[in-house]
Scaffold this active site. Sequence first.
Site, mmCIF file in Angstrom:
data_model
loop_
_atom_site.group_PDB
_atom_site.id
_atom_site.type_symbol
_atom_site.label_atom_id
_atom_site.label_comp_id
_atom_site.label_asym_id
_atom_site.label_seq_id
_atom_site.Cartn_x
_atom_site.Cartn_y
_atom_site.Cartn_z
ATOM 1 N N SER A 33 -35.839 32.004 -2.171
ATOM 2 C CA SER A 33 -35.291 31.282 -3.977
ATOM 3 C C SER A 33 -35.460 29.599 -3.907
ATOM 4 O O SER A 33 -35.900 29.444 -4.588
ATOM 5 C CB SER A 33 -34.262 31.267 -4.215
ATOM 6 O OG SER A 33 -33.033 32.388 -4.418
ATOM 7 N N LYS A 59 -24.580 24.309 -0.494
ATOM 8 C CA LYS A 59 -25.809 23.916 -1.069
ATOM 9 C C LYS A 59 -26.530 23.534 -2.551
ATOM 10 O O LYS A 59 -25.299 24.209 -3.337
ATOM 11 C CB LYS A 59 -26.761 24.943 -1.351
ATOM 12 C CG LYS A 59 -27.284 26.108 -0.009
ATOM 13 C CD LYS A 59 -27.872 27.377 -0.624
ATOM 14 C CE LYS A 59 -28.118 28.146 1.033
ATOM 15 N NZ LYS A 59 -29.345 29.591 0.855
ATOM 16 N N HIS A 118 -34.924 39.651 -3.409
ATOM 17 C CA HIS A 118 -33.420 40.531 -3.286
ATOM 18 C C HIS A 118 -33.167 42.002 -4.540
ATOM 19 O O HIS A 118 -32.384 42.338 -3.716
ATOM 20 C CB HIS A 118 -32.278 38.774 -4.426
ATOM 21 C CG HIS A 118 -32.115 37.839 -3.435
ATOM 22 N ND1 HIS A 118 -32.994 36.693 -4.752
ATOM 23 C CD2 HIS A 118 -31.789 37.568 -2.698
ATOM 24 C CE1 HIS A 118 -32.505 35.819 -3.739
ATOM 25 N NE2 HIS A 118 -31.758 36.109 -2.521
ATOM 26 N N ARG A 176 -35.293 38.562 6.880
ATOM 27 C CA ARG A 176 -37.555 38.297 6.290
ATOM 28 C C ARG A 176 -37.804 37.987 7.535
ATOM 29 O O ARG A 176 -37.915 38.101 8.810
ATOM 30 C CB ARG A 176 -37.864 36.775 5.487
ATOM 31 C CG ARG A 176 -36.590 37.771 4.214
ATOM 32 C CD ARG A 176 -36.960 36.771 2.779
ATOM 33 N NE ARG A 176 -35.560 35.913 3.691
ATOM 34 C CZ ARG A 176 -34.992 34.513 2.668
ATOM 35 N NH1 ARG A 176 -35.783 34.164 2.194
ATOM 36 N NH2 ARG A 176 -33.578 34.329 3.960
HETATM 37 P P1 ADP Z 1 -27.444 32.603 1.052
HETATM 38 O O1 ADP Z 1 -27.252 31.204 0.210
HETATM 39 O O2 ADP Z 1 -25.919 33.724 1.185
HETATM 40 O O3 ADP Z 1 -28.792 32.803 2.587
HETATM 41 P P2 ADP Z 1 -29.039 34.060 -1.005
HETATM 42 O O4 ADP Z 1 -29.810 34.184 -1.757
HETATM 43 O O5 ADP Z 1 -30.384 32.853 -0.532
HETATM 44 O O6 ADP Z 1 -28.171 33.553 0.128
HETATM 45 O O7 ADP Z 1 -29.776 35.362 -0.081
HETATM 46 C C1 ADP Z 1 -29.319 36.853 0.038
HETATM 47 C C2 ADP Z 1 -29.709 37.190 1.130
HETATM 48 O O8 ADP Z 1 -31.086 37.446 0.793
HETATM 49 C C3 ADP Z 1 -29.769 37.000 2.665
HETATM 50 O O9 ADP Z 1 -29.689 37.585 3.818
HETATM 51 C C4 ADP Z 1 -30.806 36.368 2.359
HETATM 52 O O10 ADP Z 1 -32.322 36.977 3.910
HETATM 53 C C5 ADP Z 1 -31.355 37.416 1.747
HETATM 54 N N1 ADP Z 1 -33.042 37.514 1.266
HETATM 55 C C6 ADP Z 1 -32.999 36.511 0.065
HETATM 56 N N2 ADP Z 1 -34.928 36.424 0.258
HETATM 57 C C7 ADP Z 1 -35.185 37.908 0.246
HETATM 58 C C8 ADP Z 1 -35.953 37.933 0.452
HETATM 59 N N3 ADP Z 1 -37.205 37.797 0.106
HETATM 60 N N4 ADP Z 1 -36.182 39.442 1.131
HETATM 61 C C9 ADP Z 1 -35.088 39.888 1.515
HETATM 62 N N5 ADP Z 1 -34.038 39.790 2.195
HETATM 63 C C10 ADP Z 1 -34.105 38.635 0.998
#
Ligand code: ADP
Length: 162
Positions: A128, A41, A17, A90
């Site tokens: 995450s 979630k 992130h 990703r």
């Molecule tokens: P959501 O529940 O909205 O998907 P997340 O916190 O899981 O929220 O992710 C927020 C954004 O960050 C999403 O677009 C996700 O694809 C991106 N993201 C999460 N982990 C990574 C990572 N390791 N590298 C790049 N983008 C990521």
Amino acid sequence: MKIAIYPGTFDPITNGHIDILKKATKIFDEVILAVASETGKDTIFSLDEREEICKVVTSSIKGIKIMKFDGLVVEFAKKMGAVTMIRGLRAISDFEYELSQALMNKKLYEKIETIFFVPDNKYLYLSSTMVRQVIKLGGSIKDLIPDCVEEALIKKMKYKKI
Ligand code: ADP
């Protein structure tokens, strides 16, 4: 002023992130990392905890703001004067979900455009969910999450007896 919004659950925020956030700050004057209240979630951290952890680990990054929001993300974007949404892409597995989200957001607010950033290689398979699982099983992934995130997770898992 070019303002972009980077919404997510951030449960917890990872170096993936943070990588996306840093890339976005090179293009936009201000990037608002928006921590979602309702995500469908079950989160391990509360909304306030997720917001606080994001604040702590991004305190040295210039040109960002950390805020929490509830309701539709496009309504929050409107309120903040943002017409760009940042998301991370990703592996292929993200594509379908992200595409449908982007199209739905566009339908709800036609001015909004979604921009996708690709993380550095080392974060390509980082999520995450994966972080929570590894910590739960006693693993250490120090270069994938900030130290204080690892500490907070261990503490939270002990407290919740996960
Ligand atoms: P959501 O529940 O909205 O998907 P997340 O916190 O899981 O929220 O992710 C927020 C954004 O960050 C999403 O677009 C996700 O694809 C991106 N993201 C999460 N982990 C990574 C990572 N390791 N590298 C790049 N983008 C990521």
